[in-house]
Design an enzyme around this catalytic site. Structure first.
Site, short mmCIF file in Angstrom:
data_model
loop_
_atom_site.label_atom_id
_atom_site.label_comp_id
_atom_site.label_asym_id
_atom_site.label_seq_id
_atom_site.Cartn_x
_atom_site.Cartn_y
_atom_site.Cartn_z
CD GLU A 212 -13.29 19.19 2.97
OE1 GLU A 212 -12.52 19.77 3.75
OE2 GLU A 212 -12.96 18.20 2.30
N GLY B 180 0.82 -1.21 0.00
CA GLY B 180 0.00 0.00 0.00
C GLY B 180 0.85 1.25 0.00
CG PHE C 212 -1.41 10.25 3.29
CD1 PHE C 212 -0.77 11.34 2.74
CD2 PHE C 212 -2.79 10.14 3.11
CE1 PHE C 212 -1.46 12.30 2.02
CE2 PHE C 212 -3.49 11.09 2.40
CZ PHE C 212 -2.83 12.17 1.85
#
Length: 443
Positions: free
Chosen positions: A178, A19, A22
């Site tokens: 958002e 993966g 981040f």
């Protein structure tokens, strides 16, 4: 017998990272000077800056602006090998990862697979709604929105036309808030110019939150201000309601109320993305691996998990750390140090999360920010919070090219009140035929 993937053996301890989100990417970068061989495996060949996916979905940014190729990011690291592959399972006894390109042997395995959309077992919701967890999801949502408007121009029935213009967003976290704000800006500044024949006073945006507040985890001031902003922008915020079902046309709430829409955006929850082969006793609620203070998965000495997939339970975080970027980045950095410590027989450092706060933007000049700096909390809303949010997101992008592209796009949009990426390219979700859904009923 399955063959091994072709990867040069450097004769050093091999760290396999599954993966490139981040956490996984930060770990790979932090192992630059370590005496190890790093193999990074991901099913995509690029890193995605997920906090800005909603901008791609609402035509504010191009997909290229928020992705960066792994090979470009890691090109200066001779000890890193990237492989584009799908991980299928892991054999912890043989210390190999089974992938779509063959077996990959490891000395240390780090699972950083992140999270996937959680539909809470509702297969019909999964089929009919659109989530925003990947670039493909964001592009599909953008295409679907624009395609529905094109179809609205062709229908004569008012109720059917409204179903194409209306939106239901499920989930009042940062993503839901958002995207609701972004859609309200498009409704006000952009769509009326593109689709002059449509009456956008008929375009309804509904945001449904199962709890009593928006932005759970942020301050009460941030929650109330975001609610105030959204309602000022014409978003119908529905609190303390749950979506019971959605058939592609009718949204049914737990109260029995119904809403009509062809576009339901699911932002209500995420769950970890575990790998087959790790003992089930190590998997906690939400499909997250239970890890110790060094990010080792319980029951293993050389298998680690970081980021969203890892649940490090503490008195302060009884369900694990928040599933956002900062815990993943910080865990990746510390794990790099601890792997070096393991190899040199030094003591390991326990992880302590440095919570820097949270932000959310509700549209142009409107945002909320809860910051934690130098052991003090700072809360602000409005234009200053929006400037902070903009700055933080620009500098957090991986490459200079991404930062420059996003800055230019946002500057252009700010002064021109325009979002120029309104094209339909790729997959879109076609509306379910009316005759296949429940009878028309508007509440």
């Amino acid at each position: 017998m399955e063959s091994h993937a072709k990867i040069e053996d450097l004769g050093k301890p091999r760290v396999v990272i599954v993966g490139g989100g981040f956490g996984g990417l930060e770990l790979a970068k932090a192992l630059r000077h370590a005496n190890v061989q790093v193999v990074l495996i991901d099913k995509q060949n690029y890193h995605t800056f997920q906090p800005l996916l909603y901008q791609v979905a609402t035509a504010g940014l191009d997909a290229d602006d928020i992705v960066s190729p792994f090979r470009k990011i890691l090109e200066s690291q001779d000890n890193v090998f990237f492989r584009l592959a799908e991980v299928q399972s892991v054999d912890t006894a043989a210390q190999v990862v089974k992938t779509s390109i063959g077996l990959v042997k490891y000395d240390f395995l780090v699972i950083a697979t992140g999270a996937t959309t959680n539909y809470f077992g509702d297969k019909k919701m999964e089929k009919n709604s659109i989530a925003i967890k990947s670039v493909e999801d964001a592009i599909m949502l953008r295409n679907t929105v624009l395609n529905n408007f094109e179809k609205a121009l062709q229908v004569g029935d008012v109720v059917e036309m409204n179903s194409l213009l209306d939106f239901v967003i499920v989930g009042g976290g940062p993503t839901g808030v958002e995207i609701a704000g972004a859609l309200s800006e498009l409704r006000k500044h952009v769509f009326p110019k593109d689709y002059r024949e449509l009456d956008f006073r008929e375009m309804d945006i509904h945001l449904i939150q199962s709890g009593p507040t928006l932005l759970k985890g942020m301050s009460e001031e941030a929650s109330q201000k975001s609610l105030e902003y959204l309602r000022r922008f014409g978003v119908n915020v529905i609190l303390d309601r749950r979506v019971k079902s959605y058939d592609g046309y009718t949204v049914t709430l737990n109260t029995g109320e119904t809403l009509i829409t062809r576009t339901l955006i699911w932002a209500a929850g995420v769950a970890g993305a575990p790998i087959e082969g790790i003992r089930k006793e190590s998997v906690l609620k939400g499909n997250r691996y239970q890890v110790d203070e060094f990010n080792r998965i319980t029951g293993y000495h050389n298998v680690f998990a970081i980021g969203d997939i890892a649940a490090m339970t503490t008195p302060e975080y009884p369900e694990g750390h928040p599933m956002v970027a900062q815990p993943a980045i910080q865990q990746g950095k510390l794990l790099a140090k601890n792997l070096a410590n393991l190899l040199s027989s030094c003591a390991l450092e326990p992880f302590h999360y440095d919570d820097k706060g949270a932000m959310a933007t509700i549209g142009r000049n409107h945002a909320v920010a809860d910051l934690k700096l130098f052991n003090k909390e700072y809360r602000t809303q409005g234009f200053l919070a929006w400037l902070m949010w903009t700055f933080v997101h620009v500098i957090s992008l991986v490459s200079f090219r991404n930062r420059l592209a996003v800055f230019i796009s946002w500057t252009w949009s700010y002064f021109n009140l325009d979002k120029g990426l309104r094209f339909i390219i790729g997959n879109k979700r076609e509306p379910v035929p009316v005759e296949e859904t429940a009878p028309k009923e508007v509440v």
